[in-house]
Design a protein around this motif. Structure first.
Motif, short mmCIF file in Angstrom:
data_model
loop_
_atom_site.label_atom_id
_atom_site.label_comp_id
_atom_site.label_asym_id
_atom_site.label_seq_id
_atom_site.Cartn_x
_atom_site.Cartn_y
_atom_site.Cartn_z
N ALA A 124 14.41 68.53 14.71
CA ALA A 124 13.68 67.25 14.71
C ALA A 124 12.44 67.36 13.84
CB ALA A 124 13.31 66.85 16.14
N ALA A 125 11.74 68.51 13.95
CA ALA A 125 10.53 68.70 13.14
C ALA A 125 10.90 68.76 11.66
CB ALA A 125 9.82 69.98 13.57
N ALA A 126 11.99 69.49 11.36
CA ALA A 126 12.42 69.59 9.95
C ALA A 126 12.83 68.21 9.43
CB ALA A 126 13.59 70.56 9.84
N ALA A 127 13.55 67.46 10.26
CA ALA A 127 13.97 66.11 9.85
C ALA A 127 12.76 65.23 9.59
CB ALA A 127 14.85 65.49 10.94
N PHE A 128 11.74 65.37 10.43
CA PHE A 128 10.51 64.58 10.26
C PHE A 128 9.84 64.91 8.92
CE2 PHE A 128 5.82 64.43 10.82
CZ PHE A 128 5.68 63.06 10.93
N LEU A 129 9.77 66.22 8.62
CA LEU A 129 9.13 66.62 7.35
C LEU A 129 9.94 66.13 6.15
CD1 LEU A 129 7.90 70.26 8.13
CD2 LEU A 129 6.58 68.16 8.05
N ILE A 130 11.27 66.27 6.23
CA ILE A 130 12.12 65.78 5.13
C ILE A 130 11.93 64.26 4.97
CG2 ILE A 130 14.54 65.39 4.42
CD1 ILE A 130 15.16 68.14 5.77
N GLY A 131 11.87 63.58 6.12
CA GLY A 131 11.70 62.12 6.12
C GLY A 131 10.42 61.70 5.43
N ILE A 132 9.30 62.36 5.77
CA ILE A 132 8.04 61.90 5.16
C ILE A 132 7.93 62.32 3.69
CG2 ILE A 132 6.71 61.60 7.30
CD1 ILE A 132 5.27 64.20 6.67
N SER A 191 5.87 74.94 5.72
CA SER A 191 6.41 73.66 5.24
C SER A 191 5.57 72.44 5.64
CB SER A 191 7.87 73.49 5.68
OG SER A 191 7.97 73.58 7.07
N PRO A 192 4.94 72.42 6.84
CA PRO A 192 4.09 71.25 7.13
C PRO A 192 2.96 71.11 6.12
CG PRO A 192 4.50 72.49 9.14
CD PRO A 192 5.03 73.32 8.01
N LEU A 193 2.43 72.25 5.67
CA LEU A 193 1.35 72.20 4.69
C LEU A 193 1.86 71.63 3.36
CD1 LEU A 193 -1.66 73.04 4.34
CD2 LEU A 193 -0.80 75.15 3.30
N PHE A 194 3.06 72.09 2.96
CA PHE A 194 3.69 71.54 1.75
C PHE A 194 3.82 70.02 1.87
CE2 PHE A 194 6.19 75.77 1.26
CZ PHE A 194 5.20 76.29 0.43
N ALA A 195 4.30 69.61 3.05
CA ALA A 195 4.54 68.17 3.27
C ALA A 195 3.23 67.39 3.17
CB ALA A 195 5.19 67.95 4.63
#
Lengths: 215, 286
Positions: A124-132, A191-195
């Motif tokens: 879910a977290a990965a999907a959220f990051l891909i989504g944004i 990855s959150p930082l990348f996002a």
């Protein structure tokens, strides 16, 4: 700016019924193919894409033209679109997670243990990051080209970040970097930082594009 | 009289169109009608005034301040375009909630009062409303954040005469206290004849004139005559003339003087429409 977010939420609220129907349809297909994991990603992307629908509604009623007569700036309009996109994406991830959990509970092959739950949360977290990442790329395209052309250019928002990350990956492999499980975990943690950086850069581009555009 | 809006020498150039040094002022407590043919530059002028499109040069000040310097000035400006700009699935109630978040000065009871007065159902979707009702909703929104200035771009176009009359009454009420002003662009010049104090005529991107309506109504006149009589009219008396199939319409600045001087000719009152037509379709002399 609250008014702009509220306007988009009210506008999209009218589409909830058709959204639920399409989600049920997709859930039915995915239940027999990829299981709950696939549904989390699909749900998140579908919700993220609703930002395009809000732009289409705005275009139909020449909203931006009118909004500029209200005490809001062009930057407020851009900020509100990013806020709405993040709200949609988060909602999609949560809906995907909940429905995925129901899938897992209903499926005889999957057991609801801590490990499974953790895996679903990670998905879910990965999907959220891909989504944004995808959504934040889509917004400057709409500001620049309008909704119709942006629908055609939508694949660009998928391809550009994917190609960029794949290019970096290939470059590192060529340079002799070995991608171990440990390194993947570290990349995942970063990855959150990348996002965040990606969203910020796209936001700045959107502001510059919209500022120059005559409404 | 205190100036509420001052437009000075605004210019904007597009391919095939130029807005050229447009200037006028709107004093407190007055209604200014902006007239001109399609494509004359009325909407461009309004969009520049509202900072929706960037001007190439010139200044626009509200109460002495530029709009770009303080976005809170927009709290005091109510705007109505020729169509409603809220998505058709919203209801007037939801529109009220959105506007309440946008304007610090939003007054919910004023808004609900206008909804009642205009007979607008609060929970019906906008798409179910007639054009006139949609326009009334736009006006209700514009009036509910206590604006000092109303800017209307073709707001009464497409409405039937009864609906227009209702709306014109609301506008007259708005300026009653001498503190509020209205700038109204309209093709329906009879509406402007009813309520405007000043008329600004834009033609091919330039201000042709900006005059008191009464000056146009009581001073300007139109001599209807044939070719032979036309030759007898002194050039210095003619502002513009238009050659029609069987006669000439000659616009003069002093109707009474023309009646005295050209006793055998018919001198009619000049309606805004007539003046506009003579200037746009005829020849300008001075």
């Amino acid at each position: 700016m609250k008014s702009l977010i509220l306007k988009d939420l009210y506008n999209i609220g009218h589409n909830v019924r058709s959204l639920v129907i399409s989600m049920i349809f997709c859930a039915g297909i995915l239940f027999f193919t990829t299981g709950g994991e696939g549904f989390v990603y699909m749900s998140t992307i579908i919700f993220t894409m609703m930002i395009l629908t809000t732009f289409a509604f705005d275009e139909n009623c020449k909203w931006n033209h009118y909004a500029m007569t209200m005490p809001v700036s062009k930057k407020d309009i851009v900020v509100s679109k990013y806020a709405v996109m993040i709200i949609f994406t988060a909602t999609g991830a949560v809906v995907g997670l909940l429905v995925g959990a129901v899938f897992a509970a209903a499926s005889k092959s999957a057991e609801m243990n801590t490990e499974n739950m953790l895996e679903m949360l990670t998905n879910a977290a990965a999907a959220f990051l891909i989504g944004i990442v995808f959504g934040s790329m889509e917004i400057p395209l709409v500001f620049r080209f309008g909704t119709e052309k942006s629908r055609l250019l939508m694949f660009v928002s998928f391809l550009v970040p994917a190609a960029l990350f794949f290019g970096i990956y290939k470059l590192l492999v060529t340079a002799g970097v070995e991608f171990t499980d440990d390194l993947f975990l570290r990349i995942l943690c970063f990855s959150p930082l990348f996002a965040v950086v990606w969203v910020y850069v796209m936001f700045k581009i959107s502001c510059a594009v919209f500022e120059r555009r005559e409404i | 009289m205190e100036t509420l809006l001052k437009v000075e020498n605004i210019c904007k150039e597009y391919d095939g169109f130029k807005l050229d040094n447009v200037s006028f002022t709107i004093p407190k407590g007055t209604i200014m009608g902006l007239v001109g043919e399609n494509g004359a530059g009325k909407s461009t002028t309004i969009n520049i005034i509202l900072d929706i499109i960037k001007k190439d040069s010139g200044t626009v000040t509200f109460w002495g301040k530029e709009l770009s310097s303080d976005k809170n000035i927009k709290e005091d400006i109510g705007v109505v375009f020729d169509e409603i700009n809220f998505h058709e699935t919203l209801t007037p109630e939801k529109v009220g909630k959105i506007c309440a978040k946008a304007y610090k000065q939003w007054n919910g009871s004023t808004y609900n009062g206008y909804l009642k007065r205009f007979g607008l159902p609060a929970d019906n979707e906008i798409k179910t409303l007639s054009k006139g009702m949609k326009m009334k909703l736009s006006i209700a929104i514009a009036l509910s954040h206590d604006p000092k200035l109303l800017i209307l771009d073709e707001a009464t176009s497409g409405l039937d005469p009864v609906m227009r009359d209702d709306i014109l009454d609301v506008f007259l009420e708005f300026v009653q206290d001498e503190e509020h002003s209205i700038m109204m662009s309209s093709h329906i010049t009879t509406d402007l004849e009813k309520i405007a104090d000043n008329i600004t005529f834009i033609h091919k991107g330039s201000v042709f004139f900006s005059k008191l309506k009464d000056e146009l109504r009581y001073s300007y006149g139109i001599i209807r005559c044939g070719e032979s009589d036309f030759k007898k009219i002194a050039k210095e008396d003619i502002l513009a003339y238009r050659r029609e199939e069987y006669q000439l319409s000659v616009l003069v600045a002093d109707k009474k003087a023309a009646k005295r001087k050209y006793r055998n000719m018919v001198v009619d009152d000049a309606a805004i429409d007539d003046i506009l037509l003579i200037y746009v379709k005829g020849e300008q002399v001075r």
